[in-house]
Design an enzyme around this catalytic site. Structure first.
Site, PDB file in Angstrom:
ATOM      1  N   ARG A 231       0.866  -1.188   0.000  1.00  0.00           N
ATOM      2  CA  ARG A 231       0.000   0.000   0.000  1.00  0.00           C
ATOM      3  C   ARG A 231       0.901   1.235   0.000  1.00  0.00           C
ATOM      4  O   ARG A 231       1.925   1.271   0.695  1.00  0.00           O
ATOM      5  CB  ARG A 231      -0.905   0.033   1.247  1.00  0.00           C
ATOM      6  N   ASP A 255       4.388  -0.254  -7.075  1.00  0.00           N
ATOM      7  CA  ASP A 255       3.098  -0.594  -7.707  1.00  0.00           C
ATOM      8  C   ASP A 255       1.978   0.208  -7.061  1.00  0.00           C
ATOM      9  O   ASP A 255       0.847   0.174  -7.542  1.00  0.00           O
ATOM     10  CB  ASP A 255       2.820  -2.100  -7.543  1.00  0.00           C
ATOM     11  N   GLU A 260      -2.637   7.693  -4.754  1.00  0.00           N
ATOM     12  CA  GLU A 260      -2.979   7.109  -6.062  1.00  0.00           C
ATOM     13  C   GLU A 260      -4.460   7.198  -6.418  1.00  0.00           C
ATOM     14  O   GLU A 260      -4.835   7.069  -7.592  1.00  0.00           O
ATOM     15  CB  GLU A 260      -2.567   5.625  -6.092  1.00  0.00           C
ATOM     16  N   HIS A 292      -0.844   0.001  -9.653  1.00  0.00           N
ATOM     17  CA  HIS A 292      -1.538  -0.965  -8.785  1.00  0.00           C
ATOM     18  C   HIS A 292      -2.037  -2.167  -9.599  1.00  0.00           C
ATOM     19  O   HIS A 292      -3.212  -2.517  -9.548  1.00  0.00           O
ATOM     20  CB  HIS A 292      -2.697  -0.270  -8.053  1.00  0.00           C
TER      21      HIS A 292
HETATM   22  P1  NAD Z   1      -1.426 -11.389   4.891  1.00  0.00           P
HETATM   23  O1  NAD Z   1      -2.462 -10.927   5.874  1.00  0.00           O
HETATM   24  O2  NAD Z   1      -1.392 -12.825   4.493  1.00  0.00           O
HETATM   25  O3  NAD Z   1       0.024 -11.008   5.424  1.00  0.00           O
HETATM   26  C1  NAD Z   1       0.344  -9.773   6.009  1.00  0.00           C
HETATM   27  C2  NAD Z   1       1.475  -9.998   6.994  1.00  0.00           C
HETATM   28  O4  NAD Z   1       1.861  -8.720   7.525  1.00  0.00           O
HETATM   29  C3  NAD Z   1       1.078 -10.885   8.185  1.00  0.00           C
HETATM   30  O5  NAD Z   1       2.034 -11.907   8.368  1.00  0.00           O
HETATM   31  C4  NAD Z   1       1.056  -9.909   9.353  1.00  0.00           C
HETATM   32  O6  NAD Z   1       1.431 -10.516  10.580  1.00  0.00           O
HETATM   33  C5  NAD Z   1       2.093  -8.896   8.914  1.00  0.00           C
HETATM   34  N1  NAD Z   1       1.988  -7.626   9.619  1.00  0.00           N
HETATM   35  C6  NAD Z   1       0.881  -7.022  10.130  1.00  0.00           C
HETATM   36  N2  NAD Z   1       1.210  -5.866  10.721  1.00  0.00           N
HETATM   37  C7  NAD Z   1       2.553  -5.745  10.596  1.00  0.00           C
HETATM   38  C8  NAD Z   1       3.499  -4.775  11.023  1.00  0.00           C
HETATM   39  N3  NAD Z   1       3.104  -3.701  11.736  1.00  0.00           N
HETATM   40  N4  NAD Z   1       4.791  -4.975  10.723  1.00  0.00           N
HETATM   41  C9  NAD Z   1       5.197  -6.055  10.041  1.00  0.00           C
HETATM   42  N5  NAD Z   1       4.354  -7.035   9.617  1.00  0.00           N
HETATM   43  C10 NAD Z   1       3.052  -6.861   9.899  1.00  0.00           C
HETATM   44  O7  NAD Z   1      -1.606 -10.439   3.626  1.00  0.00           O
HETATM   45  P2  NAD Z   1      -1.134 -10.717   2.131  1.00  0.00           P
HETATM   46  O8  NAD Z   1      -2.224 -11.423   1.394  1.00  0.00           O
HETATM   47  O9  NAD Z   1       0.233 -11.290   2.141  1.00  0.00           O
HETATM   48  O10 NAD Z   1      -1.103  -9.215   1.561  1.00  0.00           O
HETATM   49  C11 NAD Z   1      -0.164  -8.269   2.040  1.00  0.00           C
HETATM   50  C12 NAD Z   1      -0.559  -6.893   1.532  1.00  0.00           C
HETATM   51  O11 NAD Z   1      -0.417  -6.841   0.116  1.00  0.00           O
HETATM   52  C13 NAD Z   1      -2.041  -6.528   1.759  1.00  0.00           C
HETATM   53  O12 NAD Z   1      -2.228  -5.959   3.036  1.00  0.00           O
HETATM   54  C14 NAD Z   1      -2.325  -5.539   0.673  1.00  0.00           C
HETATM   55  O13 NAD Z   1      -2.127  -4.242   1.180  1.00  0.00           O
HETATM   56  C15 NAD Z   1      -1.261  -5.839  -0.391  1.00  0.00           C
HETATM   57  N6  NAD Z   1      -1.826  -6.285  -1.663  1.00  0.00           N
HETATM   58  C16 NAD Z   1      -1.495  -5.584  -2.788  1.00  0.00           C
HETATM   59  C17 NAD Z   1      -1.986  -5.986  -4.037  1.00  0.00           C
HETATM   60  C18 NAD Z   1      -1.613  -5.276  -5.311  1.00  0.00           C
HETATM   61  O14 NAD Z   1      -2.262  -5.492  -6.348  1.00  0.00           O
HETATM   62  N7  NAD Z   1      -0.595  -4.426  -5.320  1.00  0.00           N
HETATM   63  C19 NAD Z   1      -2.836  -7.106  -4.099  1.00  0.00           C
HETATM   64  C20 NAD Z   1      -3.128  -7.800  -2.923  1.00  0.00           C
HETATM   65  C21 NAD Z   1      -2.623  -7.378  -1.711  1.00  0.00           C
END
Ligand code: NAD
Length: 344
Positions: A231, A255, A260, A292
């Site tokens: 994000r 990305d 955005e 994105h």
């Molecule tokens: P997920 O919930 O499986 O994993 C997120 C991880 O971050 C977890 O292990 C959690 O413990 C950790 N976390 C939470 N707070 C934290 C902190 N303060 N410091 C460090 N780690 C922390 O999520 P995911 O499916 O792996 O997705 C991750 C992120 O990717 C989403 O939150 C979303 O913002 C982003 N995303 C982006 C796109 C894109 O198209 N660019 C698509 C999907 C997801």
């Protein structure tokens, strides 16, 4: 047949939702505008709305939806930082797609890194003009470098495995480390100090807002590469621009961008861009920006449509909502969900 409406529609969304909607006995009205306080009135008469990452689901939007009888906001994405959960509680249920293709995002993160490091984007343009010079295209071997991964959830985990395939040494930080994995966890400070490349895979929250800033750049190695497919607001963009100007940063693969919402997903090529920070960042030779699009694979679009329609069907049938999130359970705190009920 139940009726839902769909905000911020793009042609590729329609293709995948239209293929599956009859299977779920759902009729869909597609709207082009984003969901927000000025457009929420369009949902009048629809039991559920489908929303996306750059919709503004604030208190005002939620109140309008609630007053007009909409009971469900179905996010067709994993992240939900754009939802005011406190305002939604007891008014509209919020569901999401927790995983649709973590591979899509992890692979895109690596694609950005390989493109920027090996200057593929520049080589592509050059050779199309029969310019076969190699000047300015020098990259570095990934093999043996240290990759710091912040957030080792679904996407972070897959990204780590991809990195290992390249012979990168991987260190990681997560608020909740996976004790059953062989991931080498370090403190956030160690990660900033030791990494040659840093990739962000944690959610945006109050704790992670601007976690990459002037102070954390100061801890990093000169020439560090930053990858953000998570994000935009994880990075303070003004501080990133300064670090790029000072040549502290070797490369930035982005990305996502914190401002955005009004730009990404739209063709702005005929428009004067008023965001000077973004315009300047994009102008840098060692920056690559995609709009994105990390999620954008056929598999992910199919899974997004399937899970979103299934989430809506569960709601219409009065069932437990498997993918519901509320202001309590989104922070890991207990709500009625733990008793097998809806969050409220
Ligand atoms: P997920 O919930 O499986 O994993 C997120 C991880 O971050 C977890 O292990 C959690 O413990 C950790 N976390 C939470 N707070 C934290 C902190 N303060 N410091 C460090 N780690 C922390 O999520 P995911 O499916 O792996 O997705 C991750 C992120 O990717 C989403 O939150 C979303 O913002 C982003 N995303 C982006 C796109 C894109 O198209 N660019 C698509 C999907 C997801």
């Amino acid at each position: 047949m139940n009726k839902i409406c769909f905000f911020d529609t793009k042609p590729y969304d329609k293709t995948y939702f239209d293929t599956l909607k009859e299977q779920y006995n759902i009729e869909i009205e597609y709207f082009e505008p984003k969901l927000g306080p000025k457009t929420a009135f369009m949902a009048k008469g629809y039991e559920a709305v489908v929303a996306f990452v750059n919709d503004n689901i604030d208190k005002e939007t939620i109140d309008i939806l609630h007053q007009n009888g909409t009971g469900l906001v179905a996010m067709r994405c994993a992240g939900y930082n754009n939802v005011d959960f406190k305002a939604a509680y007891h008014k509209v249920h919020v569901v999401r797609v927790p995983a649709y293709s973590p591979y899509a995002v992890a692979e895109h993160a690596m694609a950005l890194l390989l493109t920027l490091n090996r200057k593929i984007h520049r080589a592509y343009v050059r050779t199309r003009e029969f310019n076969f010079s190699l000047n300015g295209l020098t990259g570095f071997d990934l093999h043996g470098k240290t990759m710091g991964v912040i957030g080792t959830g679904k996407i972070g985990n897959i990204f780590i495995n991809i990195c290992k395939g390249f012979g990168l040494k991987v260190i990681a930080y997560d608020l909740y480390p996976d004790k059953n994995s062989d991931i080498q966890y370090v403190t956030l400070q160690e990660l900033f100090q030791e990494s040659d490349i840093i990739s962000l895979h944690c959610p945006l929250s109050k704790d992670t807002f601007h976690m990459i800033n002037e102070d954390t750049f100061a801890l990093m190695k000169k020439g560090v590469y930053i990858i953000n497919t998570s994000r935009g607001a994880l990075i303070n963009s003004e501080d990133l621009l300064d670090a790029l100007k000072e040549e502290k940063i070797g490369g930035a693969c982005l990305d996502v961008y914190e401002e955005e919402t009004e730009l990404f997903y739209e063709d702005m090529s005929d428009t004067v861009i008023r965001d000077d920070v973004l315009a300047r960042i994009i102008s840098m030779p060692n920056v690559i920006v995609t709009s994105h699009q990390a999620f954008l694979t056929k598999e992910a679009l199919h899974n997004i449509a399937e899970t979103t329609l299934s989430n809506c069907r569960e709601y219409f049938d009065g069932n437990y909502l498997n993918n519901e999130v509320c202001y309590q359970c989104s922070k890991g705190e207990a709500c009625l969900k733990k008793d097998g009920q809806r969050c409220f």
